[in-house]
Design a protein around this motif. Structure first.
Motif, mmCIF file in Angstrom:
data_model
loop_
_atom_site.group_PDB
_atom_site.id
_atom_site.type_symbol
_atom_site.label_atom_id
_atom_site.label_comp_id
_atom_site.label_asym_id
_atom_site.label_seq_id
_atom_site.Cartn_x
_atom_site.Cartn_y
_atom_site.Cartn_z
ATOM 1 N N ALA A 182 0.844 -1.211 0.000
ATOM 2 C CA ALA A 182 0.000 0.000 0.000
ATOM 3 C C ALA A 182 0.876 1.256 0.000
ATOM 4 N N ARG A 183 1.946 1.210 0.800
ATOM 5 C CA ARG A 183 2.853 2.359 0.913
ATOM 6 C C ARG A 183 3.496 2.663 -0.446
ATOM 7 N N LYS A 184 3.894 1.610 -1.126
ATOM 8 C CA LYS A 184 4.531 1.806 -2.432
ATOM 9 C C LYS A 184 3.529 2.351 -3.458
ATOM 10 N N ALA A 185 2.275 1.923 -3.334
ATOM 11 C CA ALA A 185 1.244 2.462 -4.239
ATOM 12 C C ALA A 185 1.085 3.961 -4.010
ATOM 13 N N VAL A 186 1.108 4.376 -2.743
ATOM 14 C CA VAL A 186 0.964 5.802 -2.425
ATOM 15 C C VAL A 186 2.160 6.587 -2.977
ATOM 16 N N LEU A 187 3.363 6.020 -2.797
ATOM 17 C CA LEU A 187 4.560 6.705 -3.316
ATOM 18 C C LEU A 187 4.491 6.799 -4.838
ATOM 19 N N CYS A 188 4.103 5.679 -5.448
ATOM 20 C CA CYS A 188 4.106 5.596 -6.911
ATOM 21 C C CYS A 188 3.061 6.511 -7.549
ATOM 22 N N TRP A 189 1.858 6.558 -6.971
ATOM 23 C CA TRP A 189 0.763 7.285 -7.632
ATOM 24 C C TRP A 189 0.506 8.671 -7.050
ATOM 25 N N LEU A 190 1.027 8.953 -5.852
ATOM 26 C CA LEU A 190 0.762 10.276 -5.272
ATOM 27 C C LEU A 190 2.041 11.063 -5.024
ATOM 28 N N SER A 191 2.903 10.542 -4.143
ATOM 29 C CA SER A 191 4.057 11.344 -3.692
ATOM 30 C C SER A 191 5.018 11.682 -4.833
ATOM 31 N N PHE A 192 5.464 10.660 -5.571
ATOM 32 C CA PHE A 192 6.449 10.913 -6.631
ATOM 33 C C PHE A 192 5.878 11.773 -7.768
ATOM 34 N N PRO A 193 4.679 11.472 -8.261
ATOM 35 C CA PRO A 193 4.134 12.346 -9.324
ATOM 36 C C PRO A 193 4.002 13.804 -8.879
ATOM 37 N N VAL A 194 3.597 14.018 -7.616
ATOM 38 C CA VAL A 194 3.451 15.407 -7.145
ATOM 39 C C VAL A 194 4.824 16.063 -7.023
ATOM 40 N N LEU A 195 5.812 15.286 -6.575
ATOM 41 C CA LEU A 195 7.187 15.822 -6.477
ATOM 42 C C LEU A 195 7.673 16.252 -7.868
ATOM 43 N N ILE A 196 7.427 15.390 -8.846
ATOM 44 C CA ILE A 196 7.853 15.701 -10.222
ATOM 45 C C ILE A 196 7.130 16.963 -10.724
ATOM 46 N N LEU A 197 5.830 17.011 -10.461
ATOM 47 C CA LEU A 197 5.014 18.143 -10.907
ATOM 48 C C LEU A 197 5.484 19.452 -10.265
ATOM 49 N N GLN A 198 5.689 19.355 -8.965
ATOM 50 C CA GLN A 198 6.118 20.543 -8.222
ATOM 51 C C GLN A 198 7.480 21.039 -8.730
ATOM 52 N N THR A 199 8.400 20.084 -8.922
ATOM 53 C CA THR A 199 9.740 20.442 -9.381
ATOM 54 C C THR A 199 9.686 21.040 -10.785
ATOM 55 N N ALA A 200 8.898 20.408 -11.660
ATOM 56 C CA ALA A 200 8.775 20.914 -13.039
ATOM 57 C C ALA A 200 8.223 22.339 -13.044
ATOM 58 N N LEU A 201 7.260 22.573 -12.159
ATOM 59 C CA LEU A 201 6.635 23.893 -12.074
ATOM 60 C C LEU A 201 7.658 24.951 -11.649
ATOM 61 N N ILE A 202 8.445 24.593 -10.637
ATOM 62 C CA ILE A 202 9.436 25.565 -10.145
ATOM 63 C C ILE A 202 10.534 25.777 -11.192
ATOM 64 N N CYS A 203 10.944 24.661 -11.857
ATOM 65 C CA CYS A 203 11.957 24.784 -12.924
ATOM 66 C C CYS A 203 11.447 25.748 -14.002
ATOM 67 N N GLY A 204 10.172 25.563 -14.382
ATOM 68 C CA GLY A 204 9.573 26.406 -15.420
ATOM 69 C C GLY A 204 9.519 27.857 -14.988
ATOM 70 N N LEU A 205 9.103 28.090 -13.757
ATOM 71 C CA LEU A 205 8.969 29.460 -13.262
ATOM 72 C C LEU A 205 10.320 30.155 -13.131
ATOM 73 N N GLN A 206 11.331 29.377 -12.713
ATOM 74 C CA GLN A 206 12.661 29.987 -12.488
ATOM 75 C C GLN A 206 13.562 29.890 -13.717
ATOM 76 N N ARG A 207 13.079 29.183 -14.741
ATOM 77 C CA ARG A 207 13.878 28.941 -15.954
ATOM 78 C C ARG A 207 15.273 28.459 -15.582
ATOM 79 N N SER A 208 15.297 27.426 -14.735
ATOM 80 C CA SER A 208 16.592 26.920 -14.247
ATOM 81 C C SER A 208 16.455 25.433 -13.931
ATOM 82 N N TRP A 209 17.597 24.706 -14.024
ATOM 83 C CA TRP A 209 17.594 23.273 -13.688
ATOM 84 C C TRP A 209 17.920 23.053 -12.211
#
Lengths: 256, 548
Positions: free
Chosen positions: B420-447
């Protein structure tokens, strides 16, 4: 007492009940039988006014359920197979609330509820202190049956009413049904348990694929179709032949 | 003997409408499977009292702006806050009351009409919202008397307009939900409701951030006429009612139109919700039962993609244990399919996803250093998502099915937990981390934000083990009421904030001083050690037989 005329219900492309016509006289306990998906529950839900039919009509003591739903609903009591209740009410709160919906004042409802408590050997303390969510399946079923009979309906519709009741309660309930029928009430008893239906009901109706196949007394129907038992008649009519042979083959394959 | 004595009239029972209102009022405040009615009542009253207190405290915020403000502007502010908090709280709890799956089987064969049920529910929702609104406006009632142009009539006027606003809110919510119920099938309805409630949560959280800033704008403090676009704002309509009744420095001629809007909109939404669509409510309730759906039956087999996915790397490597794999599949199915889980989980975790983002943008004013610090915190704070999700996923309406876990020949509960924990990481935590990071990268135009998210990538899987330290955990094994544990929620929040602060803060500092690589290596080691230790402790927690 119950008059069903050309009742039809479709769910998308599927026809659940197909032009069903059926008369149930007063003072009878009629068993409604059929395989899964035959349309029994859908029929009961249309007769109780829970579902709108696509065609046809159902009359309870001459009152049309579709055009006069409130008047018709006052005349009937229904025990759904789900046994659904509001789990955050106590048993007493639930029964008083149901009684009030039928216009029964609390002062009048309490003694009636007490009679049912005595009959079903329910503990009054439990009924007043515990929420329904904490009841056992059997206790909850007793509350649902009480809620269906509390207003002394003329027509009682039961969908798998014995599910969850212990043997003693079931015997008592069957005796209660016979008494109610003698008093002139009409009872429709939908079940998969054929021997109970055979013992309790004066007549049986067998449905399949939304249609009424036969209707009459069990003995009469068995004689007409050359069946030794109701079970044999049921499998014969609903097309499930060779069940014993299939079971034997399956068991052999599973064990090999 | 007079006929009256011979046949004493039977005592009249309350009307069905009154019985239904009393029923839905009880249901609004009670959990569904508490054992004892008395204990539940005490807890309920405490919970309600605390909620009202919090609302009264929040209401102090707009009251601070009353001094020197015109009464109309102040009334608009109060109604804006009321809509933001009371109406949205109402919206988030209305779905549960309006769509109880088994209600059709309990009530629709009784002598009550679907319209009566809907009216009773709407009245209870409006009453509940009014209680919240009155608590929220408590300070405003007094402070409003000090506004420019105010007279004593402000108190009855504001009471009337607030009641009207709550009626408008309740009927608008009922209208929206009822329209969904009428036009969409059960399955689509579930998705729409989840989306709607998640969106409402976002609006509420964002509104809480934005509202104080808006109130400090000069344009807001000193606006002196009602322009066309303002007419689209409901708080203004109800504020105009207040001003017209109790007095204002505004020209009353400009307020008649918005005040008329308030009355008309309330009447129209009430009519549409309760009369026009009210008759379809019964059919909609029946549609909630699987046996009576009017929508086209789904013909494609379900879960094919999931079954294929768990057989492919990297999931096949990660889920080698067959029990873990099945628990992963079960949890995934519930995350995406189960209405009750979706309605609790997504709106519940939404503030966790939005709050760090809002803080991140607020931190932008502090320069690059503060932004880095905030990003470190925001990504690690996602650890809270897994804790919260595991708390929700431990409970379900189908908790009785957990009997299968107790009957099955399992040596320990931990594989079920890890799946169950891995399902939460796989479908919630990691996708949100990726989304959040992509958003900040886009806003700051930086890697750079990409590198700064690596500490969270190491931290989140380890932190997700924390739930398992609290004792035996089985997926979907408790009744839904067990999830309502405020103390536990607060503890989780504190633990997540501390952990996110430490890891995120250290990561950004190490980046700043140029030792980020070393920090990552040390963090990886520390997380590995923590994982081993936590798994060892979990294995020591005994497998307890099914509770009564």
């Amino acid at each position: 007492m119950i008059s069903i005329q050309g009742l039809t219900k479709h769910f998308g492309a599927q026809t659940a009940v197909d032009h069903l016509s059926w008369e149930v006289p007063p003072g009878m306990i009629v068993g409604l039988l059929g395989p899964n998906g035959a349309g029994k529950t859908t029929t009961l839900k249309m007769v109780t006014g829970m579902l709108q039919p696509d065609a046809g009509r159902a009359l309870i003591c001459g009152v049309d359920v579709t055009t006069h739903p409130i008047e018709a609903k006052r005349l009937l009591g229904f025990v759904p197979d789900s046994g659904a209740v509001y789990e955050s009410l106590t048993g007493l709160e639930f029964l008083l609330m149901i009684g009030a919906l039928y216009g029964i004042h609390e002062d009048e409802a309490r003694p009636r509820i007490r009679q049912f408590l005595d009959f079903f050997e329910l503990d009054e303390q439990t009924l007043t202190t515990k929420l329904l969510g904490a009841y056992s399946k059997g206790m909850r079923r007793k509350v649902v049956i009480t809620a269906a009979l509390l207003h002394n309906p003329k027509v009682v519709l039961l969908d798998e009413p014995l599910d969850g009741l212990d043997a003693n309660a079931a015997v008592g309930f069957k005796a209660l049904l016979e008494t109610l029928a003698r008093e002139g009430k009409t009872i429709v008893y939908s079940s998969h348990v054929l021997d109970v239906v055979e013992r309790v009901c004066n007549r049986v109706a067998i449905m399949a694929q939304g249609r009424l196949l036969v209707e009459g007394s069990p003995q009469e129907l068995q004689h007409q179709h050359g069946a030794d038992t109701l079970e044999q008649l049921f499998t014969q009519l609903t097309g499930l032949s060779g069940l014993e042979a299939r079971a034997e083959t399956f068991a052999k394959n599973m064990l090999s | 003997m007079s006929p009256a004595v011979e046949n004493p009239p039977a005592r009249r029972s309350p009307s069905p409408a009154k019985v239904l209102r009393s029923l839905f009022w009880k249901l609004l405040f009670r959990g569904r499977s508490a054992q004892q009615a008395g204990a539940q009542k005490t807890r309920r009253q405490m919970g309600l009292g605390l909620t009202l207190l919090i609302y009264a405290l929040v209401g102090l915020m707009p009251a601070l702006f009353a001094k020197n403000a015109d009464l109309f502007v102040f009334a608009c502010t109060l109604h804006g806050c009321t809509m933001m908090f009371a109406s949205l709280t109402l919206a988030s709890s209305a779905g549960t009351m309006l769509f109880m799956k088994e209600e059709a089987e309990i009530l629709l064969h009784r002598p009550v009409t679907p319209q009566q049920m809907l009216r009773a529910k709407c009245a209870v929702l409006a009453g509940f919202a009014l209680m919240l609104a009155l608590a929220l406006n408590l300070a405003g009632f007094v402070a409003g008397l000090g506004c420019k142009g105010a007279t004593w009539r402000f108190i009855p006027a504001h009471l009337f307009s607030t009641a009207l606003l709550m009626l408008f809110s309740a009927s608008s919510i009922v209208l929206a939900y009822n329209a969904c119920l009428k036009w969409f099938g059960r399955e689509r309805l579930d998705n729409i409701l989840t989306t709607l409630q998640s969106l409402l949560t976002i609006v509420m959280v964002m509104g809480g951030q934005i509202m104080p800033r808006v109130m400090q704008l000069d344009a807001f403090k000193h606006f002196d006429h009602v322009s066309g676009w303002m007419l689209a704002l409901p708080p203004l309509w109800f504020g105009a009612l207040d001003a017209l009744i109790s007095g204002t420095t505004f020209n009353p001629a400009t307020l008649w139109l918005p005040a008329a809007f308030a009355l008309l909109a309330t009447a129209l939404t009430s009519w549409l919700a309760l009369e026009k669509l009210g008759s379809a409510y019964g059919q909609g309730l029946m549609n909630l039962n699987e046996s009576a759906g009017t929508v086209k039956e789904r013909t494609k087999p379900r879960g094919v993609w999931l079954a294929a996915l768990v057989k492919l790397p990297p999931l096949s490597w990660w889920l080698r244990d067959p029990v873990e794999r099945e628990s992963f599949k079960l949890t995934t199915a519930y995350l995406f399919r189960d209405r009750e889980i979706k309605l609790r989980l997504y709106p519940g975790i939404m503030p966790m996803l939005i709050m760090p983002l809002a803080m991140l943008f607020s931190g932008g004013a502090g320069g690059a250093e503060a932004t880095m610090m905030m990003q470190g915190f925001a990504t690690c704070f996602l650890g809270m998502v897994s804790l919260q999700a595991m708390m929700f996923l431990g409970c379900s309406e189908h908790w009785r099915a957990a009997a299968f876990f107790y009957v099955a020949p399992l040596r320990h509960w931990s594989p079920l937990f890890h799946g169950a924990r891995k399902a939460v990481l796989c479908w919630l935590s990691f996708p949100v981390l990726i989304l959040q990071t992509a958003l900040i990268c886009g806003l700051q135009r930086s890697w750079t934000p990409l590198a700064l998210s690596l500490p969270a990538l190491l931290f989140l899987p380890t932190f997700s083990l924390v739930t398992g330290l609290m004792g035996q955990w089985l997926p979907l094994s408790k009744p839904p009421e067990d999830v309502k544990n405020t103390t536990f929620g607060c503890l989780m929040m504190v633990a997540s904030m501390v952990a996110a602060g430490v890891i995120g803060g250290m990561a950004s500092w190490m980046w700043y001083v140029g030792h980020f690589g070393i920090f990552l290596a040390l963090e990886a080691l520390a997380m590995l050690g923590a994982t081993v230790l936590m798994k060892y402790l979990m294995r020591d927690t005994p497998w307890v037989a099914q509770p009564e």
